[in-house]
Design an enzyme around this catalytic site. Structure first.
Site, PDB file in Angstrom:
ATOM      1  N   ARG A 190      -6.479   5.758  -7.936  1.00 36.30           N
ATOM      2  CA  ARG A 190      -6.580   5.379  -9.411  1.00 36.30           C
ATOM      3  C   ARG A 190      -5.182   5.353 -10.219  1.00 36.30           C
ATOM      4  O   ARG A 190      -5.121   5.684 -11.244  1.00 36.30           O
ATOM      5  CB  ARG A 190      -7.429   6.464 -10.234  1.00 36.30           C
ATOM      6  CG  ARG A 190      -8.782   6.616  -9.487  1.00 36.30           C
ATOM      7  CD  ARG A 190      -9.533   5.471  -8.965  1.00 36.30           C
ATOM      8  NE  ARG A 190     -10.802   5.466  -8.401  1.00 36.30           N
ATOM      9  CZ  ARG A 190     -11.518   4.442  -8.064  1.00 36.30           C
ATOM     10  NH1 ARG A 190     -11.043   3.316  -8.205  1.00 36.30           N
ATOM     11  NH2 ARG A 190     -12.683   4.699  -7.157  1.00 36.30           N
ATOM     12  N   LYS A 198     -11.064  19.999  -3.454  1.00 37.95           N
ATOM     13  CA  LYS A 198     -12.242  19.183  -3.650  1.00 37.95           C
ATOM     14  C   LYS A 198     -13.130  19.564  -2.406  1.00 37.95           C
ATOM     15  O   LYS A 198     -12.837  18.914  -1.422  1.00 37.95           O
ATOM     16  CB  LYS A 198     -11.757  17.692  -3.916  1.00 37.95           C
ATOM     17  CG  LYS A 198     -12.832  16.766  -4.028  1.00 37.95           C
ATOM     18  CD  LYS A 198     -12.502  15.455  -4.260  1.00 37.95           C
ATOM     19  CE  LYS A 198     -13.568  14.360  -4.410  1.00 37.95           C
ATOM     20  NZ  LYS A 198     -13.141  13.041  -4.930  1.00 37.95           N
ATOM     21  N   GLU A 238     -18.061  14.114  -2.329  1.00 36.69           N
ATOM     22  CA  GLU A 238     -17.709  12.734  -1.876  1.00 36.69           C
ATOM     23  C   GLU A 238     -17.000  12.876  -0.603  1.00 36.69           C
ATOM     24  O   GLU A 238     -15.910  12.354  -0.279  1.00 36.69           O
ATOM     25  CB  GLU A 238     -16.703  11.992  -3.063  1.00 36.69           C
ATOM     26  CG  GLU A 238     -17.388  11.818  -4.362  1.00 36.69           C
ATOM     27  CD  GLU A 238     -16.557  11.279  -5.386  1.00 36.69           C
ATOM     28  OE1 GLU A 238     -15.471  11.186  -5.216  1.00 36.69           O
ATOM     29  OE2 GLU A 238     -17.260  10.803  -6.467  1.00 36.69           O
ATOM     30  N   ARG A 278     -27.592  13.114 -11.723  1.00 38.60           N
ATOM     31  CA  ARG A 278     -26.335  13.404 -11.212  1.00 38.60           C
ATOM     32  C   ARG A 278     -25.503  14.355 -12.419  1.00 38.60           C
ATOM     33  O   ARG A 278     -24.901  15.155 -11.981  1.00 38.60           O
ATOM     34  CB  ARG A 278     -25.405  11.942 -11.247  1.00 38.60           C
ATOM     35  CG  ARG A 278     -23.817  12.307 -10.819  1.00 38.60           C
ATOM     36  CD  ARG A 278     -23.082  11.352 -10.513  1.00 38.60           C
ATOM     37  NE  ARG A 278     -21.745  11.386 -10.395  1.00 38.60           N
ATOM     38  CZ  ARG A 278     -20.971  10.490 -10.451  1.00 38.60           C
ATOM     39  NH1 ARG A 278     -21.217   9.396  -9.617  1.00 38.60           N
ATOM     40  NH2 ARG A 278     -19.571  10.582 -10.379  1.00 38.60           N
ATOM     41  N   ASP A 314     -18.110  11.012 -14.874  1.00 35.36           N
ATOM     42  CA  ASP A 314     -16.916  11.063 -14.234  1.00 35.36           C
ATOM     43  C   ASP A 314     -16.072  10.092 -15.242  1.00 35.36           C
ATOM     44  O   ASP A 314     -15.908   9.016 -15.179  1.00 35.36           O
ATOM     45  CB  ASP A 314     -16.993  10.332 -12.971  1.00 35.36           C
ATOM     46  CG  ASP A 314     -15.751  10.130 -12.358  1.00 35.36           C
ATOM     47  OD1 ASP A 314     -14.720  11.032 -12.606  1.00 35.36           O
ATOM     48  OD2 ASP A 314     -15.723   9.386 -11.343  1.00 35.36           O
ATOM     49  N   GLU A 334     -10.765  19.704 -16.827  1.00 32.66           N
ATOM     50  CA  GLU A 334      -9.952  18.498 -16.272  1.00 32.66           C
ATOM     51  C   GLU A 334     -10.077  17.287 -17.112  1.00 32.66           C
ATOM     52  O   GLU A 334     -11.356  16.915 -17.502  1.00 32.66           O
ATOM     53  CB  GLU A 334     -10.473  18.274 -14.698  1.00 32.66           C
ATOM     54  CG  GLU A 334      -9.934  17.150 -14.153  1.00 32.66           C
ATOM     55  CD  GLU A 334     -10.427  17.013 -12.679  1.00 32.66           C
ATOM     56  OE1 GLU A 334     -10.749  17.808 -11.944  1.00 32.66           O
ATOM     57  OE2 GLU A 334     -10.378  15.788 -12.054  1.00 32.66           O
ATOM     58  N   GLU A 382      -8.447   5.357 -15.492  1.00 34.24           N
ATOM     59  CA  GLU A 382      -9.301   4.724 -14.531  1.00 34.24           C
ATOM     60  C   GLU A 382     -10.477   3.726 -15.002  1.00 34.24           C
ATOM     61  O   GLU A 382     -10.740   2.670 -14.968  1.00 34.24           O
ATOM     62  CB  GLU A 382     -10.124   5.867 -13.718  1.00 34.24           C
ATOM     63  CG  GLU A 382     -10.955   5.365 -12.704  1.00 34.24           C
ATOM     64  CD  GLU A 382     -11.664   6.474 -11.602  1.00 34.24           C
ATOM     65  OE1 GLU A 382     -11.277   7.648 -11.834  1.00 34.24           O
ATOM     66  OE2 GLU A 382     -12.377   6.044 -10.740  1.00 34.24           O
ATOM     67  N   GLU A 422     -14.251   1.393 -26.529  1.00 33.42           N
ATOM     68  CA  GLU A 422     -15.555   1.987 -26.381  1.00 33.42           C
ATOM     69  C   GLU A 422     -16.278   0.957 -26.932  1.00 33.42           C
ATOM     70  O   GLU A 422     -17.312   0.452 -26.422  1.00 33.42           O
ATOM     71  CB  GLU A 422     -15.686   3.275 -26.903  1.00 33.42           C
ATOM     72  CG  GLU A 422     -17.230   3.739 -27.167  1.00 33.42           C
ATOM     73  CD  GLU A 422     -17.366   4.921 -27.831  1.00 33.42           C
ATOM     74  OE1 GLU A 422     -16.689   5.300 -28.899  1.00 33.42           O
ATOM     75  OE2 GLU A 422     -18.189   5.760 -27.582  1.00 33.42           O
TER      76      GLU A 422
END
Lengths: 674, 674
Positions: A156, A277, A281, A331, A360, A382, A388, A506
Site C-alpha cells: 500500500r 498482526k 488475514e 465483518r 478497513d 490506528e 490506500e 467522498e
C-alpha cells in the site's frame, strides 16, 4: 540531495526579521553532552534561514542575549513547571545580566522536540523576545507503522520504494537521518519499520544477521528521540527456533521469546517492542493453538517487560474467508466481538491497536465501537496516512479533517464528553500506555509522499498525535506556511483545497458510508461489485430497490456495540447521520433524505458535485503558478489533472451503476451513461 | 519416470490376441537409415504390450509374416496410390512368398505417423491381417502454440511449469522426447515453443546464445516430424539490432531480418518460421510505424521465403484501451475490420491465424466472420486447448464437441457447404497453407495437463486437425480406450462425462453467449460485472430490464460481417440461435424463448441444471473406482468435487445477480440468495 525536506525546507527569512534573530542564534549555550542532533538542527536553520553559522558553547555565557539549551537538571537556575517526560519549555527571561531563551525539558527527547518547536515558531513569526511555552504531548505513544518489505517494496505504498530496505538489506544513510528529523519535528517517538504481514524473509529481522544493522538504525533514531519497533511473526519460534509449536502457553515457546528479547536488547537497549498482526488475514496467531489473544499477547509481553518493551497487538481480526451467501456474519462486528470479552485480561505492557473504523480505512466509517467498549485495556488508535482507499496519492485527499472528526467523536462511554481523543490520550480511563499509530505514506520519491500535498497528511498526523485538541485549520495553515512560505494566496488556496479535499473525494466515490466499490486487490478506481461475491466480508447487496447492509438491532446487531445514545441514533434510519446511512442501514433508492431529496438523486448530485469541486481545485492551483516552486507546481498540477480524469470515471461508473439498477433518471438531466 | 504417457501408455495386451501379433512384430524390416524414432516406438510397444523384443533388419526377409517399413522409393515393389507428403499406407499383402504388412509413405514424417497409427489400430483391436489403410491429413499446418515463458512460467497454464524452459534456460531431455512422441502420435507437425507475448528475455531467443540449444531441440523434434517455430517480437531490430526503428518498409530493418533468418537457418535448416502477435495488447507492430499488417507480415515473410519458412500473423487485434462509455466501438468487429481490407495482400508464405470467435475463447461465441470473409488469404484456425475461460483444468470441460461445432459451421462464403473445416483444410478457396493452431494445455505436472481427463482435449485437437470430418464421439471413444483400456463401464461413463461437459460448464457459467462474467486478470470464478467498466471492450451493460449488446444491423453492425443467410438469421432475435442470443442481441429479461420460458427463468433453470449435471458426473466417476488406476481415480475425483463446489458458486452468484437486478423470483422456488 535528491529529495526535498518538506516542512523543514529552511528558506532564508525576510531581511527585516533576521537581524534580531542573528543576535540570538550567533551563540548558543548547550549544557548537554552528546547533543549533535540539536546542534545540527540549529546550524541547519541558522545557516539557511539566517545566513550565519552559530557558535556552540557548553556553559552559560556573558552575552546580552543568547539561547540556553539544557535539561532541567543542568540549568543553573530552577524552573517550577513540570513538563513531564516528553514535554518542554521555551521561555525568554533575564538571568545573570543576560536575556536568555531557555530551551529545556527533562529528557534528551524533550530537548529535541523543544529545538524543533523553537525553529518552527520562529519560522512562523512568533516573537522570540516573548517566548513563553510549556508544551506536553497528550498521548504517550505516537507511532508510525511502515508496511515496508525487505525487498524494498511497500505494501500500500504510493511514493516509491522503501527508505528502509532494499534487496533484503537495511538502509541507513543521510536520508534515514533526514527522515528522523522530519518525524522528530512532529513529535513521532516510535517507528515500526517493517510490514505487519511478516513474510519469510522478514521473519529473520529479529536474528543477529539483521540486528547488527538494526542497531545502527536504532542509534540514529535515538538521537531524534525515536524508538525502533519491529513487526514480528507469531510463529517465529517455529520458523527460527526449530520448535514444533508456537503455543503461547508452552514453556519452550515462552522461553524462546525471553531469550530472543534478551538478544534484541543486547543490541538495542531502548528497543520499543513488537507489533503483532496475529490470527488475521492468514498470519499465524494464538488461535492456531487454541489460545486467545490475551494469552498470546501476554506471553510476548512478559518476555519484553524486563527490558521496558511493549507488545502492540492489532485488533484487525475478522473472518477473511467469509462466504457471500453467509448473511449472519458481519465483518463490522468482528473487532468488538473478538476483543471486548478480553477487556482487562491484557498485561500492562500490552496495547491493543485499533483501526479507526470497524472495517478497513474506507473514506468514511463510523468510529470503531471498541473505543469506548474497552475500558481496562491500553489502546492505540490506528490511522492510515497512506491513501490506500483514499486515492493513493494520485488524488488529493487531506485526511486531517477526517481524523479530527474521529477524535472529536463522543463515545458516551462514561457519559457526555467521553471523546475518542480522551481515550487515546489515556485520560478517560486513566490509562498510561495509549496513543496513535499512523500507517506511513512515505517512500523514496523525491517529495517523500508521491503527491507533494500528501506531506500534509504526515504532518497533520504527528500534530494531532501530539495534541488532538489542536484545530485542524491551524495545523493546515502552519504546514502550508512552513512548506511554501507566507504567500497569502498560497495559504488561502492550498488551505481551501486541503480542507475540502476529503469530502470531495467522498462525494465522487462512495458517499453515505457505502465504501468498498473499488477494484479488488490494488484498491484503485471504481468497481461497484468488485467485492460483492468475494470472501472478504464486504458486501452492499444492492438489488432493484435497495442497497446496504442492515446493521441495526433488527439486522446484524452491530449498532448494539455502541453506548447510548449512539446505539439508538444509529439504529434509527431517521436519526442516523446521513453520511453513515448506508453503513448502518439497508435503504431504498427512493428513501427521502432530510434535504427532501431521494437517496438516488442525492447520490447523483454528490457525484456531479465532487467532480466540479476537483475542477475548482485545479483552478485554485493554477492561480499559484510562480507562487510555489516550479517543479512542485508541475507535479501537483499533473496529479490534479489525473485526479479529475479519474474522478469523472468514478462519477460515471457509480452513476451508471445506480441508473442501471433502478432506471431512475437524474432529475436535472445531466449525462448518465445508460 | 515421474509422469504418465497418456494415450501412449502401452499396457500388456490380452493373451489371446498376443500370439499372432508376436509373430508379426518379432522381426521388422526397416528399409530406412536413420529410423531410430520408428524403432524406438516399435520396441516400446512390443516390449510393453507384446512381451517381446523385436529384431530389426534393414532389408526384406524370408519369413512367413513380418512388417516392412520404408518410404515408397525404398520398397521392393510399386504402390499405386499417392499418400501425399504426409499421408501413409498400411497394407497387409502377400509378397515374395511372405505375408507382409507394408508401412509406407513418401517422407520420413509420414513413416512416423504410419508407425504410430499402426500401433494405435492394433491397440484398438483392428485385425492386422486385414490392414488396408490410406490416411492423409486434411490440413497442412497442425500446430501447437505454447505460451511458455523462459522463466518457466506458462501464461494461462494450468498444468504446472513449462516443459521447455526453466530459469531462462531451454530444457531438452527425455520428457521432451516423450512429448514429441505424444504429438507425433496425433499428427502435430509444428510447435511454437514460446509465448506470443514476447517479453524482454524472450526477445533473445533468436540470438546465438539460445539458438545453439534450440538446434538440439529442433533435431529432436525432427525425428518425430515436428518443425520448430518461434514467437518473435516485431521490434527485435530495435532491441537486438540497435536500429532506431522496426519500420517494415525501412530497408535496414528488412536487411536485419534477412540476416537474422539466415543465421537461424544455419542452426536449424528446417526451422518453421515466426508466429507474430503484432499491434495487439501492447505488443509492437507495423502500426507503430504507420504501416499495415500486410506490410509488416510480408517483410518478415520475404526474409524467411528463401529458406522455406512461413510467417504466422495473429488476427487478434483490437482496441484494448476502450472506454466503457464508448458505445460505438465493438470489439467483436475488430478482427474483421482490421483484416478483411487486407485480403489478398499477404504473401504466399504468410498465414493469418484467427481465433475461433471474435472475442477471446469464451465458452461460446459465434464463429469468427473472418472465416468466410477472407478468400485470398492463408488462414489458421486458433483454438485454445488450455482451459483459460473454461475452467482452468479444475473443471472438466471437454472442448472437442465445441470445436466440432465450429468446424461444421457453414459460412455460406461460396454458398451452401462452405464449412469452416473446408476453409481450414484449404479446399474451399483452393489454398495450400492453411490449418490449425491449438494453444497447448501442457505443463510439467505428472499427467501433463493437470486434470487427467484434459488429456482428451489435446488428443482431440490433434485428431480434428488431422481430419476435421472425424466423428467426435469416435475420437473420444478411441482416447478412452487407448488411455484406460477396454472396460466397457469406463468407456460408457467417461464418454458420457466428456461429451456432456462443455454444455454443462456453459450452463452453470454464462449461457446464451453472454461470456465475460469472470474475475478479471486470472479469469477464474464468477464476477458478473468484473469486466463491466474496464478497458477491454467486454461489456454486457445489464440494466433493470435487459442485458446484452445489440450487435445487429440496428446496433454495432457486427452481424453484417457474415454472409447471408447468417447475417439475417443472427440479426433477428426470433431466428438467432438461442445459445448465442445474448452475444448478438440486447434482450429483455422477460423475453420469451422458443421453449416458452422467459430468458430469466431459462437462466435460472440452466444454472440449477448445470450443477445437477456435475453431481451426475461425480456419480459416474465414482462408479469407476477400481476400474481406472487408483492415482488417476483420486486425482480426478478431487477435481470433480472442487468443480462441484465452484459450480455451485457460479450458480449462486449468477442467479443472485439476475435476481437482484430484476426481483423476478424463480418459478420453481429454488434457493436463490437475495
Amino acid at each position: 540531495m535528491n529529495y526535498t525536506m518538506c516542512w523543514l525546507e529552511y528558506r532564508k527569512l525576510p531581511e527585516n526579521t533576521i537581524s534580531n534573530l542573528k543576535d540570538w542564534f550567533s551563540s548558543v549555550s548547550i549544557l548537554e553532552s552528546d547533543a549533535s542532533a540539536l546542534k545540527n538542527e540549529i546550524r541547519e536553520f541558522s545557516e539557511k534561514s539566517l545566513d550565519i553559522t552559530p557558535r556552540f558553547h557548553s556553559r552559560p555565557l556573558k552575552k546580552k542575549k543568547y539561547i540556553m539549551i539544557g535539561s532541567l537538571d543542568s540549568l543553573p537556575f530552577g524552573i517550577e513547571e513540570d513538563p513531564g517526560e516528553e514535554g518542554f519549555i521555551l521561555r525568554t527571561q533575564n538571568w545573570n545580566g543576560s536575556k536568555i531563551l531557555v530551551v529545556t525539558g527533562k529528557t534528551k527527547r524533550s530537548l529535541v522536540y523543544a529545538v524543533f518547536d523553537l525553529i518552527r515558531r520562529i519560522r512562523l513569526g512568533e516573537d522570540i523576545e516573548k517566548m513563553n511555552v510549556l508544551e506536553k504531548p497528550k498521548a504517550k505513544f505516537r507511532m508510525l507503522n511502515h508496511w515496508d518489505n525487505l525487498d524494498g517494496s511497500v505494501e500500500r505504498g504510493y511514493a516509491g520504494n522503501s527508505i528502509f530496505f532494499k534487496d533484503n538489506r537495511i538502509i541507513v544513510n543521510q536520508r534515514t537521518r533526514d527522515y528522523a528529523r522530519l518525524l522528530a519535528s512532529i513529535g513521532i517517538n516510535g517507528v515500526v519499520i517493517n510490514n505487519v504481514n511478516v513474510k519469510k524473509q522478514e521473519v529473520l529481522l529479529i536474528e543477529p544477521v539483521y540486528l547488527k544493522k538494526l542497531k545502527r538504525l536504532a542509534d540514529l533514531f535515538r538521537e531524534y528521540g525515536i524508538r525502533l519497533y519491529l513487526s514480528i511473526n507469531f510463529a517465529s519460534p517455529m520458523y527460527l527456533g526449530g520448535l514444533d509449536t508456537a503455543d503461547p502457553l508452552d514453556e519452550r515457546v515462552a522461553r524462546w521469546w525471553r531469550e530472543k528479547a534478551r538478544e534484541i536488547y543486547d543490541y538495542i537497549p531502548d528497543f520499543g517492542g513488537f507489533l503483532v498482526k496475529a490470527d488475521s488475514e492468514f498470519n499465524p496467531g494464538p488461535h492456531m493453538f487454541g489460545r486467545d489473544h490475551a494469552e498470546g499477547a501476554n506471553m510476548l509481553a512478559r518476555a519484553l517487560a524486563p527490558f521496558g518493551g511493549v507488545v502492540i497487538w492489532r485488533a484487525f481480526v475478522y473472518n477473511c474467508l467469509q462466504d457471500w451467501r453467509d448473511y449472519k456474519t458481519d465483518r463490522a462486528r468482528a473487532a468488538y466481538d473478538n476483543f471486548k470479552p478480553l477487556d482487562g485480561k491484557f498485561d500492562d505492557n500490552v496495547i491493543v491497536q485499533i483501526k479507526y473504523g470497524p472495517m478497513d480505512f474506507q473514506v468514511r466509517e463510523p468510529v470503531n465501537p471498541l473505543f469506548g467498549g474497552l475500558e481496562k485495556t491500553n489502546q492505540i488508535l490506528e490511522l492510515q496516512i497512506t491513501q490506500e482507499y483514499t486515492g493513493q496519492q494520485i488524488h488529493l485527499c487531506f485526511l486531517g479533517t477526517l481524523w479530527k472528526e474521529i477524535l472529536e467523536f463522543d463515545t458516551f462511554a462514561k457519559g457526555k464528553g467521553s471523546y475518542v481523543k480522551r481515550i487515546v490520550d489515556g485520560t478517560l480511563f486513566g490509562r498510561e500506555n495509549n496513543g496513535f499509530a499512523g500507517v506511513s505514506n512515505v517512500g523514496d520519491s523525491v517529495n517523500w509522499t508521491g503527491h507533494d500535498l500528501a506531506q500534509a497528511n504526515l504532518y497533520a498526523f504527528g500534530k494531532l498525535a501530539w495534541n488532538p485538541d489542536e484545530d485542524i485549520e491551524k495545523i493546515v495553515e502552519d504546514w502550508i506556511r512552513l512548506t511554501f512560505g507566507d504567500d497569502r494566496k498560497v495559504l488561502e488556496n492550498v488551505s481551501y483545497m486541503l480542507l475540502k479535499s476529503h469530502r470531495t473525494y467522498e462525494k465522487y466515490t462512495t458517499p453515505f458510508g457505502l465504501g468498498w466499490m473499488v477494484n479488488p486487490g490494488h484498491h484503485y478506481g471504481p468497481n461497484p461489485e468488485g467485492y460483492e461475491y468475494s470472501k472478504w466480508g464486504t458486501y452492499h447487496r444492492a438489488n432493484w430497490e435497495a442497497i446496504g447492509v442492515d446493521r441495526t438491532s433488527r439486522g446484524t446487531g452491530y449498532t448494539l456495540q455502541y453506548h447510548s445514545p449512539w446505539r439508538e441514533i444509529f439504529d434509527d434510519i431517521n436519526t442516523c447521520p446521513e453520511d453513515l446511512l448506508l453503513f448502518f442501514h439497508r435503504v431504498r433508492y427512493d428513501h427521502r433524505l432530510k434535504s427532501g431529496k431521494t437517496l438516488i438523486q442525492a447520490m447523483y448530485d454528490l457525484h456531479f458535485e465532487g467532480v466540479e469541486e476537483v475542477e475548482k481545485f485545479i483552478r485554485k492551483w493554477e492561480e499559484l503558478k510562480d507562487r510555489v516552486p516550479y517543479d512542485v507546481f508541475e507535479r501537483v498540477r499533473e496529479r490534479l489533472h489525473t485526479q479529475l480524469e479519474h474522478a469523472k470515471e468514478w462519477r460515471d461508473v457509480i452513476n451508471t451503476y445506480f441508473y442501471r439498477r433502478t432506471g431512475i433518471p437524474d432529475e436535472k438531466g445531466r449525462k448518465i451513461y445508460p
